[in-house]
Design a protein around this motif. Sequence first.
Motif, mmCIF file in Angstrom:
data_model
loop_
_atom_site.group_PDB
_atom_site.id
_atom_site.type_symbol
_atom_site.label_atom_id
_atom_site.label_comp_id
_atom_site.label_asym_id
_atom_site.label_seq_id
_atom_site.Cartn_x
_atom_site.Cartn_y
_atom_site.Cartn_z
ATOM 1 N N GLU A 40 12.784 -57.642 72.956
ATOM 2 C CA GLU A 40 13.992 -56.896 73.321
ATOM 3 C C GLU A 40 13.730 -55.991 74.521
ATOM 4 O O GLU A 40 14.512 -55.954 75.478
ATOM 5 C CB GLU A 40 14.450 -56.041 72.135
ATOM 6 C CG GLU A 40 15.106 -56.801 71.008
ATOM 7 C CD GLU A 40 15.494 -55.853 69.873
ATOM 8 O OE1 GLU A 40 16.703 -55.621 69.703
ATOM 9 O OE2 GLU A 40 14.581 -55.338 69.195
ATOM 10 N N THR A 41 12.604 -55.260 74.461
ATOM 11 C CA THR A 41 12.270 -54.353 75.555
ATOM 12 C C THR A 41 12.006 -55.119 76.841
ATOM 13 O O THR A 41 12.413 -54.689 77.929
ATOM 14 C CB THR A 41 11.044 -53.495 75.187
ATOM 15 O OG1 THR A 41 11.322 -52.803 73.958
ATOM 16 C CG2 THR A 41 10.728 -52.490 76.273
ATOM 17 N N ALA A 42 11.329 -56.260 76.734
ATOM 18 C CA ALA A 42 11.065 -57.080 77.924
ATOM 19 C C ALA A 42 12.377 -57.568 78.538
ATOM 20 O O ALA A 42 12.549 -57.552 79.767
ATOM 21 C CB ALA A 42 10.172 -58.261 77.547
ATOM 22 N N ARG A 43 13.325 -57.976 77.687
ATOM 23 C CA ARG A 43 14.602 -58.488 78.184
ATOM 24 C C ARG A 43 15.412 -57.388 78.865
ATOM 25 O O ARG A 43 15.961 -57.577 79.954
ATOM 26 C CB ARG A 43 15.390 -59.096 77.024
ATOM 27 C CG ARG A 43 16.692 -59.778 77.459
ATOM 28 C CD ARG A 43 17.323 -60.579 76.336
ATOM 29 N NE ARG A 43 17.677 -59.743 75.194
ATOM 30 C CZ ARG A 43 17.028 -59.758 74.025
ATOM 31 N NH1 ARG A 43 15.991 -60.554 73.862
ATOM 32 N NH2 ARG A 43 17.410 -58.972 73.020
ATOM 33 N N HIS A 44 15.450 -56.220 78.260
ATOM 34 C CA HIS A 44 16.263 -55.136 78.811
ATOM 35 C C HIS A 44 15.641 -54.485 80.044
ATOM 36 O O HIS A 44 16.347 -54.025 80.942
ATOM 37 C CB HIS A 44 16.498 -54.065 77.735
ATOM 38 C CG HIS A 44 17.348 -54.553 76.609
ATOM 39 N ND1 HIS A 44 17.222 -54.083 75.320
ATOM 40 C CD2 HIS A 44 18.334 -55.487 76.557
ATOM 41 C CE1 HIS A 44 18.095 -54.695 74.532
ATOM 42 N NE2 HIS A 44 18.777 -55.556 75.265
ATOM 43 N N SER A 45 14.300 -54.451 80.089
ATOM 44 C CA SER A 45 13.616 -53.785 81.202
ATOM 45 C C SER A 45 13.332 -54.713 82.372
ATOM 46 O O SER A 45 13.056 -54.252 83.482
ATOM 47 C CB SER A 45 12.296 -53.186 80.714
ATOM 48 O OG SER A 45 11.394 -54.213 80.329
ATOM 49 N N GLY A 46 13.371 -56.037 82.110
ATOM 50 C CA GLY A 46 13.021 -56.992 83.157
ATOM 51 C C GLY A 46 11.522 -57.132 83.355
ATOM 52 O O GLY A 46 11.078 -57.782 84.307
#
Length: 469
Positions: free
Chosen positions: A32-38
């Motif tokens: 989730e964090t990877a997806r939202h932060s890029g």
Amino acid sequence: MSSKYRRLAAQLQGQIEAGVWQPGDRLPSLRETARHSGLSLMTVLSAYQLLESQGWILARPQSGYRVAPRQHSPANAARPALHAAEAVDINAFIFNVLQAGQRPGKVAFGSAFPHPSLFPREQLARSLSRVARRLDPAHQLVLPPGCAELRRALARRYAARGMAVSPEEIVITSGALEALNLSLQALTRPGDWVVVEAPAFYGALQAIERLQLKALAVPVDPVQGLDLDALADALGRYPVKACWLMSHCQNPLGVSLDAPARARLLALLKEHGVPLVEDDVYAELYDGDQVPVPLRALDEGVLHCSSFSKTLATGLRLGWVAAGELAPAIQRLQLMSTLSTSAPMQLALADYLGGHHYDRHLHTLRRRLARRKGRFYQALCRQLPPEVRVHASRGGYFLWLSLPAGLDATVLYHRALAANITLAPGRMFAAGEQFRHCFRLNVSLPWNAASEAAVARLAVLTAELLAAR
């Protein structure tokens, strides 16, 4: 990557301090964090592990990361102590572990080398065959500093990375370990103090024992790397004659120093006039597009040691040291020890490097190692007891695991060995007992039925060890 994961960690820490996340709250998953932060998954993982090492968050298998209770604040965490050893006596234990790992039929999690399936055997064999056809039997001995063709090829590779290294200062050795040993020998005398890491590559401890030196073990954190405050303390309190350090994919932890840490490290050594022997055997095994800069690129006085054993073939036993003005002294020492390195192997390697295959091979090798490491990391986190911490850094092919304090990973090592599984117990990597509860795993093996079963068996053995406390 280093600045990116630190920025993310600082952002999350600020949110925790501001009360956005309360103790016990579950943080967004890595994906989730990877997806939202890029950011990449490994960058996010590094940020979460940094926060975990500092006591801000806790890993909970099957439920992700949660904010730690307030008593886990970093302010209450004790710093690792500097370990000084007047004498090092570890070679016998290391010898027994390495010998046990040679037995056929083992799942070799304890190996120090990449899995043989990753090496370009056919291309190397063709180079060796070409060299053999034109080799003059009357000129098969190549005295130090080694084959001129190979030294020129290495100098060109340095130049491609922006470093001016003359072929005249490169000495070809029988693997990186000889390069490191000769470099240390050229800088010290019996009884001198030498800085190493804690945990350290066991070859450094063996060299210190053989040369009758004294070890100053500076702590290394699995996320942040070398404790530079402890290094400053060591340099200020002891008459240190040399440092043997790894700035990239440190063995056994796998951690790499970021740019500010590298700059401070070199500044400290310069301030105290202490030479550095840089063990850089994992330089080519980085993960991502950013090529790591060796310390030698920032300071021409660094003795830069590396080899092809981790990238081309273990059996080549070819390494080198870019030794600067110490090259003649190292050549003389080599002449008194191993005399020379295999001429056919040197010529074959020069032939291979001249064919422009190496960089294509390295590109493929790095991707395969990253995939395998990710697969094993996920399986271990899923199957091991929640009390076991699995430390992963980008690059290389090692994972470092910590059992709860008070447990002995050497016991786990013997039980795993009986089940045809090898691992590298923490006792191999320190002169003292501070890492007895830890062990290193080589995860360059193919993910197949045998390795999957070995991970499952290792998880069972670990759970049994914890249950017997």
